[in-house]
Motif scaffolding. Structure first.
Motif, PDB file in Angstrom:
ATOM      1  N   GLY A 178     163.970  78.843 -36.289  1.00 25.58           N
ATOM      2  CA  GLY A 178     162.688  78.180 -36.149  1.00 25.58           C
ATOM      3  C   GLY A 178     162.249  78.083 -34.708  1.00 25.58           C
TER       4      GLY A 178
ATOM      5  N   ALA B 253     157.757  75.399 -36.460  1.00 25.73           N
ATOM      6  CA  ALA B 253     157.874  76.215 -37.667  1.00 25.73           C
ATOM      7  C   ALA B 253     159.339  76.542 -37.900  1.00 25.73           C
ATOM      8  CB  ALA B 253     157.068  77.496 -37.541  1.00 25.73           C
TER       9      ALA B 253
ATOM     10  N   ILE C 143     162.041  79.034 -40.752  1.00 30.21           N
ATOM     11  CA  ILE C 143     162.130  80.056 -41.791  1.00 30.21           C
ATOM     12  C   ILE C 143     163.567  80.145 -42.267  1.00 30.21           C
ATOM     13  CG2 ILE C 143     162.473  81.930 -40.110  1.00 30.21           C
ATOM     14  CD1 ILE C 143     160.728  83.703 -41.971  1.00 30.21           C
TER      15      ILE C 143
ATOM     16  N   GLY D  26     164.168  84.610 -45.267  1.00 32.06           N
ATOM     17  CA  GLY D  26     162.745  84.706 -44.958  1.00 32.06           C
ATOM     18  C   GLY D  26     161.864  84.327 -46.138  1.00 32.06           C
TER      19      GLY D  26
ATOM     20  N   THR E   9     159.105  79.248 -45.685  1.00 34.08           N
ATOM     21  CA  THR E   9     158.699  78.879 -44.335  1.00 34.08           C
ATOM     22  C   THR E   9     158.128  77.465 -44.349  1.00 34.08           C
ATOM     23  OG1 THR E   9     156.504  79.856 -44.644  1.00 34.08           O
ATOM     24  CG2 THR E   9     158.189  81.238 -43.610  1.00 34.08           C
TER      25      THR E   9
ATOM     26  N   TYR F 112     155.807  74.598 -41.657  1.00 31.15           N
ATOM     27  CA  TYR F 112     155.013  74.480 -40.444  1.00 31.15           C
ATOM     28  C   TYR F 112     154.639  73.026 -40.169  1.00 31.15           C
ATOM     29  CZ  TYR F 112     154.341  79.501 -41.022  1.00 31.15           C
ATOM     30  OH  TYR F 112     154.546  80.851 -41.160  1.00 31.15           O
TER      31      TYR F 112
ATOM     32  N   THR G  16     152.200  81.841 -37.587  1.00 30.51           N
ATOM     33  CA  THR G  16     153.000  82.441 -38.650  1.00 30.51           C
ATOM     34  C   THR G  16     154.385  82.775 -38.120  1.00 30.51           C
ATOM     35  OG1 THR G  16     151.035  83.427 -39.662  1.00 30.51           O
ATOM     36  CG2 THR G  16     153.178  84.304 -40.325  1.00 30.51           C
TER      37      THR G  16
ATOM     38  N   SER H 154     158.055  84.603 -38.810  1.00 27.37           N
ATOM     39  CA  SER H 154     158.641  85.677 -39.607  1.00 27.37           C
ATOM     40  C   SER H 154     159.956  86.087 -38.959  1.00 27.37           C
ATOM     41  CB  SER H 154     157.687  86.873 -39.691  1.00 27.37           C
ATOM     42  OG  SER H 154     157.427  87.399 -38.396  1.00 27.37           O
TER      43      SER H 154
ATOM     44  N   LEU I 262     165.183  74.732 -45.181  1.00 30.59           N
ATOM     45  CA  LEU I 262     164.368  74.477 -44.005  1.00 30.59           C
ATOM     46  C   LEU I 262     164.788  73.167 -43.347  1.00 30.59           C
ATOM     47  CD1 LEU I 262     160.878  75.478 -45.411  1.00 30.59           C
ATOM     48  CD2 LEU I 262     162.310  76.805 -43.861  1.00 30.59           C
TER      49      LEU I 262
END
Length: 125
Positions: free
Chosen positions: A35, A49, A51, A55, A58, A60, A69, A71, A105
């Motif tokens: 993150g 954020a 992930i 993946g 996610t 935020y 975003t 990734s 997460l």
């Protein structure tokens, strides 16, 4: 030993975009939730954020949702943060983080064992 190396920070005008990259080395990248956090002058470090390992999920912060975003590319051991519609409140040092103790997460600084050195993002008005 796990090492995280961020790149991609810099100076950008409000409304512009930047992409941050973070290469994670030392152990299997696929075992880490990764993150980004940020810290502005005089403020506490805050979640940006995250992930999950695959993946597939996610998360935020509300202040960046819809503009940023996250990734990852497990083949390249790299996590990215695409930042669009930047504003002056996004000015901060951005830190890449990683942790292997939980597959979901995570949103708190204390949830992450590994941190990069940080990369400065400055947004001018």
């Amino acid at each position: 030993q796990v090492q995280l190396a961020e790149s991609g920070g810099g100076l950008v005008q409000a409304g512009g975009s930047l992409r941050l990259s973070c290469v994670v080395s030392g152990r299997s990248f696929r075992s880490y939730t990764t993150g980004w956090f940020r810290q502005a002058p005089g403020k506490e470090r805050e979640f940006v954020a995250a992930i999950t390992r695959s993946g597939g999920s996610t998360g935020y912060a509300g202040s960046v949702k819809g503009r940023f975003t996250i990734s990852r590319d497990n083949a390249k051991n790299t996590v990215y943060l695409q930042m669009n519609s930047l504003n002056t409140e996004d000015t901060a040092v951005y830190y890449c983080v990683a942790d292997s103790t939980y597959s979901g997460l995570k949103y708190r600084p204390g949830d992450y064992d590994y941190w990069g050195q940080g990369t400065q993002v400055t947004v001018s008005s």
